[in-house]
Motif scaffolding. Sequence first.
Motif, short mmCIF file in Angstrom:
data_model
loop_
_atom_site.label_atom_id
_atom_site.label_comp_id
_atom_site.label_asym_id
_atom_site.label_seq_id
_atom_site.Cartn_x
_atom_site.Cartn_y
_atom_site.Cartn_z
N SER A 192 -3.80 13.23 4.92
CA SER A 192 -3.06 14.17 4.08
C SER A 192 -4.01 15.09 3.31
O SER A 192 -3.60 16.13 2.81
N PHE A 193 -5.28 14.71 3.23
CA PHE A 193 -6.27 15.56 2.55
C PHE A 193 -7.03 16.47 3.52
O PHE A 193 -7.90 17.21 3.12
N LEU B 281 -9.56 7.89 -8.50
CA LEU B 281 -9.04 8.41 -9.76
C LEU B 281 -7.73 7.71 -10.13
O LEU B 281 -7.44 7.49 -11.30
N ALA B 282 -6.96 7.35 -9.12
CA ALA B 282 -5.70 6.65 -9.38
C ALA B 282 -5.95 5.16 -9.68
O ALA B 282 -5.27 4.56 -10.51
N PHE B 283 -6.91 4.56 -8.98
CA PHE B 283 -7.17 3.12 -9.14
C PHE B 283 -8.65 2.85 -9.39
O PHE B 283 -9.33 2.25 -8.56
N LEU C 220 1.76 10.78 10.36
CA LEU C 220 1.84 12.09 9.71
C LEU C 220 1.48 13.17 10.73
O LEU C 220 0.41 13.13 11.33
N ASP D 298 -6.81 17.12 -11.37
CA ASP D 298 -7.35 16.45 -12.55
C ASP D 298 -8.58 15.64 -12.12
O ASP D 298 -8.48 14.61 -11.48
N PHE E 216 -2.83 8.60 4.42
CA PHE E 216 -3.31 9.04 3.11
C PHE E 216 -4.57 9.88 3.27
O PHE E 216 -4.71 10.94 2.67
N LYS F 267 -0.49 10.63 -8.89
CA LYS F 267 -1.59 10.84 -9.84
C LYS F 267 -2.36 12.12 -9.48
O LYS F 267 -2.81 12.86 -10.35
N ARG G 83 -1.14 17.98 11.40
CA ARG G 83 -2.09 16.88 11.25
C ARG G 83 -2.22 16.13 12.56
O ARG G 83 -1.22 15.91 13.25
N SER H 262 -9.73 10.81 -4.72
CA SER H 262 -8.39 10.84 -5.31
C SER H 262 -7.86 9.42 -5.54
O SER H 262 -7.26 9.12 -6.57
N TYR H 263 -8.09 8.55 -4.57
CA TYR H 263 -7.62 7.17 -4.70
C TYR H 263 -8.35 6.46 -5.84
O TYR H 263 -7.74 5.71 -6.60
N THR I 57 -4.28 -1.72 0.75
CA THR I 57 -5.24 -0.64 0.49
C THR I 57 -4.51 0.69 0.59
O THR I 57 -3.69 1.01 -0.25
N HIS I 58 -4.82 1.47 1.61
CA HIS I 58 -4.05 2.67 1.90
C HIS I 58 -4.12 2.88 3.40
O HIS I 58 -4.83 2.16 4.10
N SER I 59 -3.37 3.86 3.91
CA SER I 59 -3.30 4.03 5.35
C SER I 59 -4.07 5.26 5.79
O SER I 59 -4.54 6.04 4.97
N TYR J 203 1.42 6.02 -5.80
CA TYR J 203 0.81 6.26 -7.12
C TYR J 203 -0.36 7.24 -7.01
O TYR J 203 -0.48 8.17 -7.81
N SER K 299 -10.11 0.73 -11.23
CA SER K 299 -10.47 -0.69 -11.27
C SER K 299 -10.20 -1.40 -9.96
O SER K 299 -10.55 -2.57 -9.80
N ASN K 300 -9.48 -0.76 -9.06
CA ASN K 300 -9.07 -1.42 -7.82
C ASN K 300 -9.31 -0.50 -6.64
O ASN K 300 -8.45 -0.31 -5.80
N TYR L 269 0.81 -1.21 0.00
CA TYR L 269 0.00 0.00 0.00
C TYR L 269 0.84 1.27 0.00
O TYR L 269 0.36 2.33 -0.39
N MET M 221 -0.30 3.99 -2.55
CA MET M 221 -0.50 5.37 -2.10
C MET M 221 0.42 6.32 -2.86
O MET M 221 0.01 7.42 -3.25
N ILE N 267 1.75 18.38 7.00
CA ILE N 267 1.93 18.31 5.55
C ILE N 267 1.68 19.70 4.99
O ILE N 267 0.76 20.39 5.44
N TYR O 191 -0.86 9.53 -4.72
CA TYR O 191 -0.31 10.87 -4.49
C TYR O 191 0.21 11.46 -5.79
O TYR O 191 -0.01 12.62 -6.11
#
Lengths: 594, 594
Positions: free
Chosen positions: B227-228, B325-327, A445, B273, B224, A40, A453, B322-323, B219-221, A36, B329-330, A30, A34, A448, A38
């Motif tokens: 960070s938004f 948009l990057a993935f 984190l 994007d 991630f 993207k 955060r 955002s995730y 997945t992601h942490s 990717y 299909s996944n 992950y 992640m 940022i 970020y």
Amino acid sequence: MEANNRVNGLEEKIKGPTNPMVTPLLTDLYQFTMAYAYWKGGKHLERSVFDLFFRRNPFGGEYTIFAGLEECIRFIANFRIGEEEIAFLRQCLPPTCEDAFFDYLRGIDCSDVEVYAVAEGSVVFPKMPLMRIEGPVALVQLLETPFVNLINYASLVATNAARHRFVAGKSKMLLEFGLRRAQGPDGGISASKYCYMGGFDATSNVAAGKLFGIPLRGTHSHAFVSSFMYFPLSYCSCILATGTTPGDKLKLEWCLKLGTFREYGDSADEIVDKSLRSSNGSTTCEDFVGLVQSWLNKLQYTESLRGSFGETNQSELAAFTSYALAFPSNFLALVDTYDVVRSGIPNFCAVALALNDLGYKAGGIRLDSGDLAYLSCESRKFFRAVEKEFGVPGFGKINITASNDLNEETLDALNKQGHEVDSFGIGTYLVTCYAQPALGCVFKLVEINKQPRIKLSEDVSKVSIPCKKRCFRLFGKEGYPLVDIMTGVNEPPPKVSERILCRHPFNESKRAYVVPQQVEELLKCYWSGDSGTPREELPPIQKIRERCIQQLDQMRPDHMRRLNPTPYKVSVSAKLYDFIHFLWLNEAPVGELQ
Amino acid sequence: MEANNRVNGLEEKIKGPTNPMVTPLLTDLYQFTMAYAYWKGGKHLERSVFDLFFRRNPFGGEYTIFAGLEECIRFIANFRIGEEEIAFLRQCLPPTCEDAFFDYLRGIDCSDVEVYAVAEGSVVFPKMPLMRIEGPVALVQLLETPFVNLINYASLVATNAARHRFVAGKSKMLLEFGLRRAQGPDGGISASKYCYMGGFDATSNVAAGKLFGIPLRGTHSHAFVSSFMYFPLSYCSCILATGTTPGDKLKLEWCLKLGTFREYGDSADEIVDKSLRSSNGSTTCEDFVGLVQSWLNKLQYTESLRGSFGETNQSELAAFTSYALAFPSNFLALVDTYDVVRSGIPNFCAVALALNDLGYKAGGIRLDSGDLAYLSCESRKFFRAVEKEFGVPGFGKINITASNDLNEETLDALNKQGHEVDSFGIGTYLVTCYAQPALGCVFKLVEINKQPRIKLSEDVSKVSIPCKKRCFRLFGKEGYPLVDIMTGVNEPPPKVSERILCRHPFNESKRAYVVPQQVEELLKCYWSGDSGTPREELPPIQKIRERCIQQLDQMRPDHMRRLNPTPYKVSVSAKLYDFIHFLWLNEAPVGELQ
């Protein structure tokens, strides 16, 4: 692999990680997905700050040793993702991932990363950052898993070693014997390294000795002794090989019935070269085996030792004699293969006295089973009696090593019983950290894009402390550390003799004024990439070990005791406190009771 | 490193150990001191037979998975002591050690060694040899420590994985997420390998995926998501940077008092994007962010979902978008950063429904905190309601992954409560084998120079079973294994349909006749050196994993249950029984009561 980084203005090469398997791929998938996402989203270069810290001291104690830093620095100093790795990552990520991302990965290194950390070997406490890692968010996330992996076990096992040292006391030799039971080869090598750092004296692990310059120790095993065992070969083997003939069966029944059947040959016959030069080279004893036997006879007929033993085991005696012929200056014997008191100790003494005749001093014995307190005292008594009876100076003080599933509790129990052990060989419980096999270091984190955060949680102990921070240790009049304090990075630092308010990060009512007699800044720069910030040297392991021992000595005793130790205080500045709670309220959802 | 060895008459290269740190020096010093003593006494080439076995099953169970064999074979296939290592050994051993010994070390390899072993991935039991190692005594002793190290943790963690699989059931996905908490880098890599072998489906460890071809998952942490996070930057940072001004202080007090201060900006602004092509490439959605938002509104105004949530967290929504948009299909989302039910799930569904509009199927969610049983059921309810309300086929079955300090007990508790989890991500407790972090494999001399050897102990369970042995598993009518039996190597083997007496090795009264329906010889040749004996292939990890799963399936259920499992019987032949007791009486000292 080697990399450059500036230390106090001088270029220096930093070697790659000890274990070559520590590569950028030694991370969780992950982190790459992640990265990717970020990338993207165009966020991958956002400057981020992560803290590495743990939430609870291990082993029911109130302190932890920080270890593993050098390996982290070696890792990032040489961080590059190679073509083969890129090719593998392409397979792992969905085919929709864009090529340009892999070009980005191909180009990254840690020149844009800074790492601030507590000195390796320091005594540290929960919630305080052990490391502060700053850099582009996508890259720093890739470092999370390897950093946490490299710190967690290193700190855990160093702490375990320090705790064993605390119970054993300073005068004892502590030997790490855990390789065979460690969690994998690197578990073994890391254990040897970090146990030494935490205060052990030596290891049995030859590879670790070579890699880190740790002193090596060892005796021999039971197999060595039993390899000299003699018994009627022809008779036994025929029973199994050809089946029990009526005659064999009769013989077998007879021996089973009597239970006393002995048909020992002379195990000493196995020893071919029986000669031994004296220590100073002036004479040669042509029949060392005979000399040993004559000493054994003398021991048997010595009034003060009479009754403590009768006939000793001859194969054991042959094994000891053979070992002494190989290592006349370093004769060590495992004395519990048959019976410590009635065989092992008298056999050892016979060999040691024969060596003494030739000017050699025996090294000692190892006890690996039974009641170690009792057996060590009996052995010591025997050694003292021999010293007195035969006038061999120092014989009473021969080194006694104990092994066999030792841990903090058994060391403590031995102390309470009273024992004569000089060295402890500790394996399984030490290296696998049996009492608590994991430390829960996390990597959170905290800032940022210059925005703080906070990681919220319904469990207050899991709320992270936001902001890029500085950390200080404040010392009191008596020289003990009093409290650690975190401040915002731009706050004025605490000063000697100036009163400062230290607040519990989450509990409003817990706060205290402190007038420090000494202030130590805890986080120092260990990796500055290309930023030009001067960075600390990576000290040799012996220096780290000294620091660790010195820091442990400096702690107030009530933090260190095994039973109900006092927690050491970790605090935040008044400003940071306000800010945490401002953020917290800002972020936490407001519940609705239904 | 590569080496040659014959497999069924064909030459084959065997790679070096996975971890390049596994070298002949990865052993205890005493193996080298004993080697010298054997050599010095002219005994080093005596043909010896050692058994590797353990005495108790781990985790309170009645079975163990044998693992680590391939690494042992890779190790001996490439066993050579290099010049640098020789130089180091010279430093470690006393200066009196003769040069010719180092010439001997320089020349040794394992061409004169034979290794017989149970197939890797087999279900095995205490006291039975897992490996039988034959060769010159000095050399085989050098192999003891690395072999035991390579087998102990591998078997322990594979067994732990098998136990987790047993509790989770066959239909669940099991993911190993333990790298960061493992005991060192190799602890992590070995854990990933052997957990897969023991029945896990995938790992998060990228390096292990590359090395062994294990499927990767992640997945992601929380980082991630955070960070938004958006909040009034200028305001917060000035408090810390420049000190609290009176105006700031007022504002802060106000927000602390009200506890409801919100000043969110639009986190979605961070997404630059916003366009996404549809799955089949036919159309492009120019404002995916808007599409997500419109779905969130629809969800909020859907009668059947009404009341379950209000305003969701917008930074979380931005992170998910955002995730996605990057993935596309996944798309997988960690939904517990703020509030699973009131924020994470509706946000996830909004993104998943927007993806669905473009022909993509969302991957699933991960829950990493809280009451996993409750939250998984609530999530499932929501997914089903969405499926029904919007007619999205399969939406109700979206994958739910749970993580957060899972272990055998928590899996069992989840089963009892009822849950809707499809996949479990398991880390710390799995890889560090928290419930029992060490397996006690030992390596005992059982024969030397064709003379059987027994290791005695006052503790009967520690007495070793002497002689070079063959081992068989006997199966009953129902296809279950009934009993394992050891025989002398020259005894006629047990035969199908022939009655054979199986005896407990140490307890005279425990014995049973068995008429096996099938007989499997357990120890097969995996390394034959230059002897020309045909040897077994080293199967790929997938085959070993299949063997393991199949063997576990074949066990009688009462051996496998978690609570009070029935011990599986391990026995010796009548002849071997007689022989053990003959040797035992012959060797054991006769006590004297005083």
